[in-house]
Design a protein around this motif. Structure first.
Motif, PDB file in Angstrom:
ATOM      1  N   ALA A 692       0.674  -1.166  -0.042  1.00  0.00           N
ATOM      2  CA  ALA A 692       0.024  -0.012   0.101  1.00  0.00           C
ATOM      3  C   ALA A 692       0.959   1.112   0.016  1.00  0.00           C
ATOM      4  O   ALA A 692       0.723   1.958   0.914  1.00  0.00           O
ATOM      5  CB  ALA A 692      -0.875  -0.024   1.086  1.00  0.00           C
ATOM      6  N   THR A 693       1.769   1.430  -0.976  1.00  0.00           N
ATOM      7  CA  THR A 693       2.432   2.594  -1.104  1.00  0.00           C
ATOM      8  C   THR A 693       1.667   3.552  -1.937  1.00  0.00           C
ATOM      9  O   THR A 693       0.923   3.185  -2.912  1.00  0.00           O
ATOM     10  CB  THR A 693       3.960   2.429  -1.475  1.00  0.00           C
ATOM     11  N   ASN A 694       1.984   4.659  -2.126  1.00  0.00           N
ATOM     12  CA  ASN A 694       1.430   5.807  -2.854  1.00  0.00           C
ATOM     13  C   ASN A 694       1.564   5.473  -4.364  1.00  0.00           C
ATOM     14  O   ASN A 694       0.916   5.434  -5.256  1.00  0.00           O
ATOM     15  CB  ASN A 694       1.894   7.405  -2.588  1.00  0.00           C
ATOM     16  N   GLU A 695       2.798   4.939  -4.657  1.00  0.00           N
ATOM     17  CA  GLU A 695       3.191   4.659  -6.034  1.00  0.00           C
ATOM     18  C   GLU A 695       2.371   3.452  -6.631  1.00  0.00           C
ATOM     19  O   GLU A 695       1.944   3.519  -7.593  1.00  0.00           O
ATOM     20  CB  GLU A 695       4.656   4.375  -6.022  1.00  0.00           C
ATOM     21  N   VAL A 696       2.061   2.515  -5.642  1.00  0.00           N
ATOM     22  CA  VAL A 696       1.361   1.350  -5.941  1.00  0.00           C
ATOM     23  C   VAL A 696      -0.045   1.726  -6.210  1.00  0.00           C
ATOM     24  O   VAL A 696      -0.421   1.061  -7.182  1.00  0.00           O
ATOM     25  CB  VAL A 696       1.579   0.169  -5.083  1.00  0.00           C
ATOM     26  N   ILE A 697      -0.756   2.338  -5.196  1.00  0.00           N
ATOM     27  CA  ILE A 697      -2.029   2.604  -5.556  1.00  0.00           C
ATOM     28  C   ILE A 697      -2.243   3.507  -6.516  1.00  0.00           C
ATOM     29  O   ILE A 697      -3.145   3.239  -7.550  1.00  0.00           O
ATOM     30  CB  ILE A 697      -2.473   3.485  -4.199  1.00  0.00           C
ATOM     31  N   GLN A 698      -1.439   4.556  -6.892  1.00  0.00           N
ATOM     32  CA  GLN A 698      -1.421   5.298  -8.075  1.00  0.00           C
ATOM     33  C   GLN A 698      -1.446   4.583  -9.491  1.00  0.00           C
ATOM     34  O   GLN A 698      -2.111   4.854 -10.459  1.00  0.00           O
ATOM     35  CB  GLN A 698      -0.511   6.568  -7.992  1.00  0.00           C
ATOM     36  N   ALA A 699      -0.408   3.583  -9.606  1.00  0.00           N
ATOM     37  CA  ALA A 699      -0.178   2.603 -10.758  1.00  0.00           C
ATOM     38  C   ALA A 699      -1.652   1.871 -10.958  1.00  0.00           C
ATOM     39  O   ALA A 699      -1.968   1.651 -12.147  1.00  0.00           O
ATOM     40  CB  ALA A 699       1.025   1.839 -10.337  1.00  0.00           C
ATOM     41  N   LEU A 700      -2.200   1.356  -9.717  1.00  0.00           N
ATOM     42  CA  LEU A 700      -3.437   0.552 -10.018  1.00  0.00           C
ATOM     43  C   LEU A 700      -4.653   1.564 -10.431  1.00  0.00           C
ATOM     44  O   LEU A 700      -5.563   0.899 -11.166  1.00  0.00           O
ATOM     45  CB  LEU A 700      -3.869   0.080  -8.588  1.00  0.00           C
ATOM     46  N   VAL A 701      -4.610   2.756  -9.760  1.00  0.00           N
ATOM     47  CA  VAL A 701      -5.665   3.790 -10.331  1.00  0.00           C
ATOM     48  C   VAL A 701      -5.589   3.871 -11.828  1.00  0.00           C
ATOM     49  O   VAL A 701      -6.537   3.882 -12.487  1.00  0.00           O
ATOM     50  CB  VAL A 701      -5.640   4.844  -9.544  1.00  0.00           C
ATOM     51  N   THR A 702      -4.145   3.901 -12.085  1.00  0.00           N
ATOM     52  CA  THR A 702      -4.119   4.056 -13.801  1.00  0.00           C
ATOM     53  C   THR A 702      -4.227   2.981 -14.548  1.00  0.00           C
ATOM     54  O   THR A 702      -5.026   2.922 -15.496  1.00  0.00           O
ATOM     55  CB  THR A 702      -2.583   4.381 -13.962  1.00  0.00           C
ATOM     56  N   ILE A 722      -5.945  -4.545  -0.671  1.00  0.00           N
ATOM     57  CA  ILE A 722      -5.258  -3.741  -0.070  1.00  0.00           C
ATOM     58  C   ILE A 722      -5.859  -3.001   1.009  1.00  0.00           C
ATOM     59  O   ILE A 722      -5.502  -2.819   2.110  1.00  0.00           O
ATOM     60  CB  ILE A 722      -4.379  -2.606  -1.033  1.00  0.00           C
ATOM     61  N   GLY A 723      -7.214  -2.902   0.802  1.00  0.00           N
ATOM     62  CA  GLY A 723      -8.107  -2.393   1.993  1.00  0.00           C
ATOM     63  C   GLY A 723      -8.075  -0.923   2.441  1.00  0.00           C
ATOM     64  O   GLY A 723      -7.737  -0.165   1.142  1.00  0.00           O
ATOM     65  N   GLU A 724      -8.445  -0.690   3.559  1.00  0.00           N
ATOM     66  CA  GLU A 724      -8.647   0.880   3.765  1.00  0.00           C
ATOM     67  C   GLU A 724      -7.545   1.565   3.440  1.00  0.00           C
ATOM     68  O   GLU A 724      -7.873   2.884   3.372  1.00  0.00           O
ATOM     69  CB  GLU A 724      -9.010   0.663   5.215  1.00  0.00           C
ATOM     70  N   LYS A 725      -6.137   1.030   3.550  1.00  0.00           N
ATOM     71  CA  LYS A 725      -5.098   2.098   3.023  1.00  0.00           C
ATOM     72  C   LYS A 725      -5.468   2.582   1.504  1.00  0.00           C
ATOM     73  O   LYS A 725      -4.530   3.382   1.365  1.00  0.00           O
ATOM     74  CB  LYS A 725      -3.798   1.094   3.502  1.00  0.00           C
ATOM     75  N   ALA A 726      -6.147   1.749   0.964  1.00  0.00           N
ATOM     76  CA  ALA A 726      -6.332   2.303  -0.374  1.00  0.00           C
ATOM     77  C   ALA A 726      -7.365   3.247  -0.680  1.00  0.00           C
ATOM     78  O   ALA A 726      -7.785   3.630  -1.797  1.00  0.00           O
ATOM     79  CB  ALA A 726      -6.383   0.974  -1.359  1.00  0.00           C
ATOM     80  N   ALA A 727      -8.201   3.347   0.561  1.00  0.00           N
ATOM     81  CA  ALA A 727      -9.274   4.112   0.311  1.00  0.00           C
ATOM     82  C   ALA A 727      -9.282   5.556   0.165  1.00  0.00           C
ATOM     83  O   ALA A 727      -9.716   6.630   0.993  1.00  0.00           O
ATOM     84  CB  ALA A 727     -10.096   3.924   1.562  1.00  0.00           C
ATOM     85  N   THR A 728      -8.664   6.224  -0.870  1.00  0.00           N
ATOM     86  CA  THR A 728      -8.398   7.708  -1.227  1.00  0.00           C
ATOM     87  C   THR A 728      -9.444   7.936  -1.879  1.00  0.00           C
ATOM     88  O   THR A 728     -10.136   7.211  -2.852  1.00  0.00           O
ATOM     89  CB  THR A 728      -6.768   7.738  -1.766  1.00  0.00           C
ATOM     90  N   ASN A 729      -9.375   9.374  -2.300  1.00  0.00           N
ATOM     91  CA  ASN A 729     -10.727   9.975  -3.018  1.00  0.00           C
ATOM     92  C   ASN A 729     -10.309   9.450  -4.494  1.00  0.00           C
ATOM     93  O   ASN A 729     -11.607   9.172  -4.950  1.00  0.00           O
ATOM     94  CB  ASN A 729     -10.697  11.369  -2.953  1.00  0.00           C
ATOM     95  N   ASP A 730      -9.242   9.518  -4.787  1.00  0.00           N
ATOM     96  CA  ASP A 730      -8.899   9.065  -6.301  1.00  0.00           C
ATOM     97  C   ASP A 730      -9.245   7.759  -6.498  1.00  0.00           C
ATOM     98  O   ASP A 730     -10.094   7.327  -7.733  1.00  0.00           O
ATOM     99  CB  ASP A 730      -7.497   9.081  -6.800  1.00  0.00           C
ATOM    100  N   VAL A 731      -8.762   6.824  -5.470  1.00  0.00           N
ATOM    101  CA  VAL A 731      -9.414   5.534  -5.587  1.00  0.00           C
ATOM    102  C   VAL A 731     -10.831   5.250  -5.649  1.00  0.00           C
ATOM    103  O   VAL A 731     -11.554   4.434  -6.692  1.00  0.00           O
ATOM    104  CB  VAL A 731      -8.985   4.561  -4.495  1.00  0.00           C
ATOM    105  N   ILE A 732     -11.621   5.712  -4.780  1.00  0.00           N
ATOM    106  CA  ILE A 732     -12.961   5.656  -4.696  1.00  0.00           C
ATOM    107  C   ILE A 732     -13.627   6.067  -6.048  1.00  0.00           C
ATOM    108  O   ILE A 732     -14.640   5.374  -6.420  1.00  0.00           O
ATOM    109  CB  ILE A 732     -13.590   6.405  -3.388  1.00  0.00           C
ATOM    110  N   ALA A 733     -13.308   7.169  -6.301  1.00  0.00           N
ATOM    111  CA  ALA A 733     -13.757   7.972  -7.573  1.00  0.00           C
ATOM    112  C   ALA A 733     -13.517   7.087  -8.960  1.00  0.00           C
ATOM    113  O   ALA A 733     -14.574   6.629  -9.608  1.00  0.00           O
ATOM    114  CB  ALA A 733     -13.342   9.350  -7.876  1.00  0.00           C
TER     115      ALA A 733
END
Length: 1084
Positions: A692-702, A722-733
């Motif tokens: 659950a790093t920012n880099e991983v989450i951003q890559a998955l959003v991409t 990844i769970g709640e650690k990935a619950a950013t606004n970008d991910v949810i959107a």
């Protein structure tokens, strides 16, 4: 049934034919030719539309049985016009062998057609095609004494049943037979020979001895001695391609069929070794194409699954016709419900097929049919619609008199269908009242080639069964002694010249290594990986992949490690696959080291196989060497290797989640090949929170914005894991956007991911999108939307959500209804509205077990907010059902409702449940009784809990006795059992009111209560004095006095104290005789 021809007694004299006689012969022979010319090929799944055989027949591969066989790789099938070339005798005789469904009957029809067209065997004036199944006593009654049937009777009965042949035609035919100008096509000897009518034996023997003929038979019939034998072995690889194109061109006249679609279908078949192998058999390929034309074939992996899918399809079509149900409606009905709606029809066909196999009769005559009907108490004459399923065909002779269709004689459209349905009967009967008979049947026939396909189907049906005890019973029976005989039999088959037989032997060995993976069985399969036929090698790989990881021995693993060093790539790939299937048990240092070496193999497929194997070995293979080698493989030039390496890294677990591993996986998310990107998503999801790093989450959003639906779905899954650690606004959107994707799996995965993000995803936009998803066209999306709402929990409990879930409780799909029940329970007390409770009560009566169990669980979660009488009554009804999950759920719900459910109507069935055969039901019944409070403290319940006497029962017993307002209804035996129980477990007396016990002693005058009072006084550190009829108890509070109704009770209590050994002056081993001293005194 047509009336049989009258037997001709006198032989014909050789007379010269007049011109009129010749014209009569030509006219009657022309009728036969016209019949042949009208032969067509009907698709099994659409008998209304037919295609001329001349335009539709695709040549089958025919080989001489003495030739070395290369089976499906042969490019040029032998033309049937050359079939007599090897015949040395004046009377031409050829035996054509082939397994069920291979196309022997169609071959005969095609030969007759080509002769009628003048394209074949012009030396014969007449060809007569006789389906031998029609030679029954019903069609050829026993002749009167002194009479017998002649060859001309066959011509008369089979081709001219409605008018007698002229004397001239009869005379001419006899002369042509004598001159060898008639060729007989005798179709189906393998089944006919089992039950030749006695009065036809002489005729049949005469025909086979004196007449030119071609005989077809199943391959397992070995008693026939023919100098020329050929074998139909099915389609070549090229013929499969041609058949697929022709099939879809013919049915696609109303819809365009592109060459690309044909190539995709062919590629799919080739990717599945089992399907590709069975597709060389014409009937199997027709079924595959038929399923393709109506549904997705991707779930079909075995021949049994193929036939299951076909039967489901036929049942759906049958129900549409019988019940006039719209096709769109039937597509919404689950497979289980389809089988339930057709259970009588399927049971009839299964019983009919099994009795047919047992009886060895060619046609389903009166006796066999009656046995099948009596077995299920369903009669064909009363229910002629049973014939409309499409599996049976009637003998072509028209009915006579008042005979109905149901009274005619029938046969299975294909012999393989008969064996499939016989297997269904065997599987059902094996666990029923006829179990012993079925076991004996298997023992008697397991080495009989006639029953080989039937038992293979039975194995496949058991493979789809989740009941391990039933699977064990079947395979224990199959693998019972003499097992060495089975191994010898298989060793012979592995050396057979027929690739299909060798492949079948591999399949059987695969079943053996699933249960008893000895080094001999594994070595046999490893040796087959060198087979000259690719399909056989692939089947051996599949067999090794199914090896039983628990029972495999070190010797067997050593065989596979040795195979990793083989020069043949198929052998190495098969060994990798087998070691991966064994999993953690194979994770020895030697195995891991060998697989790491194979990761450097020059062959792409081998490297990919090694990656997959290392991943399947799991965390035990997570050594530095393995991780380093897999990280290198992620950068491989081959896409399959890269994708397999990504998956393997994920399977090694969170312990490898270092930057050195995560970094290349993030890079792989941007790979040019979609399968690599999809696999990287899966790996990161498997690693979970540690990725659950920012880099991983951003890559998955991409990745969520990718064009390939598989990549998007896997990215959703990864973010969810990844769970709640990935619950950013970008991910949810991005996940909300994915809920509107055109692909079903993407929408389902997005729902699931939003649920896994939990309460952090409880925004208005998410909840609104999930409510919309509850109305999705795809049932999996609807079910996942329910699950997601439940996982978000109370924050999602809006009126709109609750109303939508109530609607979902009426969904046509079982999974959606069950998921809606669970979600409502998870929303908690906010969901305990009247509408919800009423809908859940209805769900308690659902036809589906899972829905009823989920409704029970929901009521348990709503708890005391749902204690209405109708709810309790419905749960009591559920408690009496047969499904264990439903009963356990009902117990749990009643317990959570608590004391409000403590009525006799509830307590009685819970008491019965204490003796349930299922441990889970018993445990939950114990817990529920404890939650009902003191009202459950009845003699029956207390005895039931004492009988179980485990921790759950003990705790529940204490709870009800602590809460009991009275124990005066207990009988002497129960009081004695309680004393013995408390004597063993004195701590469980704590909290139980001595006053209640004293009152029970006073009311019932049961002497055994005295022993309980003495024990209670000891355990609760109380002093007791007895003066006259007054008993006084001294504890931590003010003394409590009890006035006994008579002196006898006081005397008996004194006796009870006296008999308690070691009670006097006992104080936890201390010598202090102060205020805490425990005393037993007899004060007069």
């Amino acid at each position: 049934m047509a009336e049989a021809a009258t037997p001709i007694i006198e032989p014909m004299n050789n007379l010269t034919l007049s011109t009129d006689q010749k014209e009569s012969e030509d006219m009657e022979y022309d009728e036969i030719k016209q019949k042949y010319q009208q032969y067509d090929i009907k698709r099994f799944t659409n008998s209304v539309t037919a295609f001329p055989i001349g335009q539709s027949y695709i040549n089958l591969t025919i080989v001489a049985t003495k030739e070395p066989e290369k089976i499906h790789s042969m490019k040029t099938p032998i033309d049937i016009k050359n079939i007599f070339d090897q015949c040395k005798d004046q009377t031409k005789k050829v035996l054509v062998l082939g397994q069920a469904g291979i196309g022997k009957s169609t071959f005969c029809q095609y030969a007759a057609y080509r002769w009628a067209q003048g394209e074949l065997w012009s030396q014969y004036k007449l060809i007569i095609l006789i389906p031998l199944r029609s030679l029954t006593t019903e069609h050829y009654p026993a002749p009167r004494f002194g009479e017998k049937y002649l060859l001309v009777d066959l011509l008369q009965n089979e081709y001219f049943p409605n008018h007698a042949l002229s004397e001239a035609a009869t005379q001419c035919f006899q002369q042509q037979c004598d001159k060898g100008q008639v060729l007989w096509l005798l179709d189906g000897y393998g089944e006919f020979v089992q039950n030749i009518p006695g009065h036809l034996r002489e005729l049949f023997g005469h025909l086979c001895t004196t007449q030119h003929h071609i005989m077809t038979s199943s391959s397992y019939v070995i008693s026939l001695s023919y100098p020329v034998q050929v074998q139909i072995i099915g389609f070549t690889d090229d013929a499969i391609h041609k058949y697929i194109k022709q099939f879809f061109d013919q049915i696609g006249r109303e819809a365009q069929n592109s060459p690309r679609e044909d190539e995709d279908r062919l590629s799919f078949l080739k990717r599945s070794p089992a399907l590709w192998s069975i597709a060389h058999i014409p009937i199997n390929l027709e079924i595959i194409c038929s399923i393709w034309s109506d549904a997705n074939c991707s779930e079909v992996k075995t021949m049994t699954m193929l036939y299951d899918k076909l039967i489901e399809w036929l049942c759906r079509r049958y129900l549409e016709k019988l019940k006039e149900t719209q096709e769109e409606t039937m597509t919404q009905v689950d497979t289980g419900d389809v089988y339930e709606l057709c259970k009588d029809e399927l049971a009839f066909l299964a019983s009919l097929a099994f009795h047919r196999m047992e009886s060895t009769t060619t046609v389903l005559g009166t006796e066999v049919q009656k046995k099948a009907e009596d077995k299920i108490n369903c009669y064909l004459k009363d229910h002629p619609h049973l014939l409309d399923v499409g599996i049976l065909k009637s003998i072509t002779q028209p009915a006579t008199g008042t005979q109905t269709e149901g009274e005619k004689h029938h046969y299975f459209a294909y012999l393989s269908f008969q064996k499939y349905f016989a297997a269904r009967h065997l599987v059902a009967a094996l666990i029923g009242d006829a179990s012993d008979r079925m076991i004996e049947f298997i023992h008697r026939h397991k080495y009989n080639r006639r029953f080989e396909l039937m038992l293979s189907f039975a194995s496949g049906l058991h493979a789809n069964n989740r009941n391990t005890s039933e699977i064990d019973l079947f395979w224990d029976t199959i693998l019972a002694e003499p097992l060495d005989m089975l191994m010898q039999f298989l060793e012979i088959e592995l050396k057979d010249k027929s690739a299909s037989i060798r492949s079948g032997a591999c399949e059987t060995l695969g079943r053996i290594v699933k249960r008893a993976p000895t080094k001999y069985a594994i070595a046999a399969l490893v040796s087959v990986l060198n087979d000259t036929d690719k399909d056989v090698r692939l089947m051996a790989c599949e067999a090794l992949a199914g090896i039983d990881k628990k029972a495999v021995t070190n010797d067997a693993i050593a065989v596979l490690v040795t195979a990793l060093r083989h020069t043949n790539n198929d052998v190495k790939a098969g060994a990798c696959k087998a070691l991966g299937s064994i999993g953690a048990k194979a994770a020895a240092n030697a195995v891991i080291a060998a697989l790491v070496i194979v990761l450097r193999d020059a062959n792409d497929d081998i490297r990919a196989s090694a990656c997959r194997a290392l991943g399947q070995l799991g965390q035990q293979a997570a050594t530095n060497d393995v991780v380093a080698a897999l990280v290198i493989a992620v950068r491989d030039t081959n896409n399959d290797v890269k994708a397999s390496a990504c998956i393997a890294l994920g399977q090694l677990g969170q312990q490898v989640a270092t930057n050195d591993v995560i970094a290349p996986l993030v890079i792989a998310l941007g790979d040019a090949h979609y399968n690599v990107r999809a696999s990287a998503c899966i790996a990161l999801g498997t690693i979970g929170g540690k990725a659950a790093t920012n880099e991983v989450i951003q890559a998955l959003v991409t990745a969520l914005g990718h064009v390939k639906s598989d990549v998007i779905a896997n990215a959703c899954e990864a973010l969810g894991k990844i769970g709640e650690k990935a619950a950013t606004n970008d991910v949810i959107a991005a996940l909300v956007t994915a809920l509107g994707h055109v692909n079903d799996n993407v929408r389902a995965s997005a729902c699931k991911a939003l649920g896994q993000l939990g309460e952090k995803a409880a925004t208005n936009a998410v909840i609104a999108a999930l409510v919309i998803a509850l109305g999705d066209a795809y049932y999996v999306v609807r079910a996942q939307a329910c699950t997601a709402i439940g996982m978000i929990g109370e924050k999602a409990a809006t009126n709109d959500v609750i109303a939508a879930l109530v609607i979902a409780l009426g969904d046509a799909n079982d999974n959606v209804r069950a998921s809606a029940c669970k979600a409502l329970g998870q929303l908690g007390e906010k969901a305990a509205t009247n509408d919800v409770i009423a809908a859940l009560v209805i769900a308690l009566g659902d036809a589906n077990d899972n829905v009823r169990a989920s409704a029970c669980k929901a009521f348990g979660q709503l708890g005391r907010k749902a204690p209405a009488n109708e709810v309790i009554a419905a749960l009591v009804t559920a408690l009496r059902q047969t499904n264990n999950d439903v009963k356990a759920g009902a117990c749990e719900a009643l317990g959570r409702i608590g004391e409000k459910a403590g009525t006799n109507d509830v307590i009685a069935p819970l008491w019965i449940a204490l003796d349930d055969a299922n441990h889970g039901v018993r445990a939950r019944a114990c817990t529920a009784i404890g939650q009902l409070g003191g009202k459950a403290a009845t003699t029956s319940v207390i005895n039931g809990l004492l009988r179980i006497s485990d921790m759950a029962a003990c705790n529940s017993l204490k709870k009800i006795l602590v809460s009991a307002s009275s124990l005066s209804d207990l009988d002497t035996n129960t009081v004695l059992k309680l004393f013995n129980f408390w004597n063993r477990n004195p701590l469980l007396l704590d909290g139980i009111s001595l006053k209640t016990i004293m009152v029970a002693y006073s009311d019932t005058r049961i002497a055994e209560w005295g022993s309980v009072i003495a024990l209670h006084a000891l355990c609760t550190r109380c002093a007791v004095t007895i003066v006259d009829k007054m008993i006084t108890v001294y504890g931590n509070c003010e003394p409590v006095k009890f006035d006994m109704p008579c002196r006898i009770l006081c005397d008996k209590l004194v006796d009870a104290f006296t008999k308690q050994e070691g009670l006097a002056f006992y104080l936890d081993g201390k010598q202090d005789h102060g205020e805490d001293q425990l005393a037993s005194e007899n004060i007069e």
